[in-house]
Design an enzyme around this catalytic site. Structure first.
Site, PDB file in Angstrom:
ATOM      1  N   ASP A 287      -0.472  -0.691  -4.620  1.00  0.00           N
ATOM      2  CA  ASP A 287      -1.804  -0.102  -4.653  1.00  0.00           C
ATOM      3  C   ASP A 287      -1.719   1.284  -4.045  1.00  0.00           C
ATOM      4  O   ASP A 287      -1.463   1.440  -2.846  1.00  0.00           O
ATOM      5  CB  ASP A 287      -2.789  -0.967  -3.864  1.00  0.00           C
TER       6      ASP A 287
ATOM      7  N   ASP B 144      -9.101   0.194 -10.283  1.00  0.00           N
ATOM      8  CA  ASP B 144      -9.928  -0.374  -9.213  1.00  0.00           C
ATOM      9  C   ASP B 144     -11.111   0.551  -8.939  1.00  0.00           C
ATOM     10  O   ASP B 144     -12.204   0.343  -9.448  1.00  0.00           O
ATOM     11  CB  ASP B 144      -9.087  -0.593  -7.954  1.00  0.00           C
TER      12      ASP B 144
ATOM     13  N   LYS C 252       0.849  -1.185   0.000  1.00  0.00           N
ATOM     14  CA  LYS C 252       0.000   0.000   0.000  1.00  0.00           C
ATOM     15  C   LYS C 252       0.889   1.241   0.000  1.00  0.00           C
ATOM     16  O   LYS C 252       1.716   1.425   0.888  1.00  0.00           O
ATOM     17  CB  LYS C 252      -0.909   0.002   1.230  1.00  0.00           C
TER      18      LYS C 252
ATOM     19  N   LYS D 103     -14.696  -6.222  -8.078  1.00  0.00           N
ATOM     20  CA  LYS D 103     -15.065  -6.530  -6.696  1.00  0.00           C
ATOM     21  C   LYS D 103     -16.588  -6.611  -6.584  1.00  0.00           C
ATOM     22  O   LYS D 103     -17.300  -5.758  -7.114  1.00  0.00           O
ATOM     23  CB  LYS D 103     -14.536  -5.457  -5.744  1.00  0.00           C
TER      24      LYS D 103
ATOM     25  N   GLU E 215      -1.778  -0.340  -8.904  1.00  0.00           N
ATOM     26  CA  GLU E 215      -3.229  -0.218  -8.841  1.00  0.00           C
ATOM     27  C   GLU E 215      -3.654   1.209  -8.512  1.00  0.00           C
ATOM     28  O   GLU E 215      -3.123   1.840  -7.605  1.00  0.00           O
ATOM     29  CB  GLU E 215      -3.757  -1.187  -7.776  1.00  0.00           C
TER      30      GLU E 215
END
Length: 354
Positions: free
Chosen positions: A186, A239, A158, A263, A214
């Site tokens: 991400d 995303d 992250k 998702k 991401e």
């Protein structure tokens, strides 16, 4: 059919920190659709900073317009039930996704099939990556080594809090784990387009060997994401920019990303997710399936989807691993990077633990 809701708050064994939030609990609405003695389960996570869906809002949507839309339908009317769920309200993708999954789960149980079997698969294990929360370089390096020891070989770091510092964090992680494990990032919308290009190029030049990055920029800035995609060698994964079909079409038209993360809580369930995966493949967009901070219910449904609809890269389904204990009995089981799907009917969930 009877529709019931259950509010759960499951503590995490380790705080989960991203550029958008810090989580110590996984707060979700579990939805139970009952037909006689059989129950199907679904989950709507509360993720204020991503979807905007709240537990109260999801509960109101499930108990209000979605339940009303299902009134009078029998358990054999799955196709019509799923259509009515999607048309019952605008937005509210978490609520729709929870009921969509619960209806699929119930249909599978009525046939005595696992959910992945109901979706057409005989594969009972899927792989997941493991996320490393935002932290200083030394902490990230230590966490990366610990996760490798736990059996994970695809690590997601992250980033997105400070582009310059992020380069050093990622460099330290790669140095700590060596060249073999797969490393992905991400940014959770945390960089500007210029910072994204500067940071990614710096990591490329440093030999960080990234599989993908991401959502480097804010979700609505498709031109900015396309600008980044055109200027770096590392594949860019969309995303938060993609909820439904219209969003994915816009990403494709802009050339904004090389990959998409699907998702269930963003798109509204298994039905819409299958459509997104198929559309992406048709247009040469690579895919993964991800999770929010969900329990074994939501992750189990996503894992069943992956089993039946294989993706282009290892999926991002580690959310339930972070829980101290599951809020339900039965369901999926983690074994290092492998998620074992249950042999019991449906999702294999047999009830609540609280």
């Amino acid at each position: 059919m009877k529709v019931s809701t259950h509010l759960v708050s499951a503590p995490l064994h380790t705080p989960f920190i991203t550029a958008l939030r810090t989580a110590t609990h996984a707060d979700s609405l579990l939805v139970e659709v009952t037909d006689g003695e059989l129950s199907g389960w679904g989950e709507a996570p509360q993720v204020w900073k991503v979807t905007g869906d709240s537990l109260a809002g999801s509960q109101a949507c499930v108990e209000g317009p979605i339940t009303a839309a299902l009134d009078g339908l029998g358990p054999d009317d799955l196709t019509e039930a799923l259509r009515r769920v999607q048309n019952a309200a605008t937005g509210n993708f978490g609520a729709k996704g929870a009921v969509d999954v619960a209806l699929h789960d119930l249909a599978a149980r009525r046939r005595g099939q696992t959910l992945h079997g109901f979706l057409g698969s005989t594969v009972d294990t899927v792989r997941t990556d493991m996320t490393l929360s935002v932290g200083d370089p030394d902490a990230l390096a230590a966490a990366a080594q610990a996760r490798l020891a736990d059996g994970f070989d695809v690590l997601k770091v992250k980033v997105g809090t400070d582009a310059r510092a992020d380069v050093e964090r990622v460099r330290c992680v790669r140095e700590a784990i060596g060249p073999e494990p797969t490393l992905r990032l991400d940014a959770n919308q945390g960089w500007s387009r210029r910072d994204a290009v500067t940071a990614i190029r710096a990591m490329e030049d440093a030999g960080c060997d990234l599989e993908l990055v991401e959502q480097p920029v804010v979700a609505a800035d498709l031109e900015g994401m396309a600008w980044v995609t055109d200027r770096v060698r590392t594949p860019i994964l969309a995303d938060e920019s993609v909820y439904g079909v219209r969003d994915l079409v816009n990403v494709i038209r802009h050339g904004a990303a090389d990959m998409v993360n699907v998702k269930l809580a963003k798109c509204g369930g298994l039905g819409p997710a299958r459509t997104l995966l198929e559309l992406a493949r048709e247009h040469g967009i690579r895919t993964i399936v991800g999770s929010m901070m969900e329990s074994h219910v939501g992750v189990g449904a996503a894992a069943a989807l992956v089993s039946a609809y294989p993706t282009s890269a290892v999926n991002d389904l580690d959310a339930a691993w972070w829980l101290k204990e599951a809020p339900v009995t039965g369901g999926i089981r983690y074994d290092g990077a492998l998620i074992h799907l249950p042999a019991a009917p449906g999702l294999g969930v047999t009830g609540l633990t609280v």
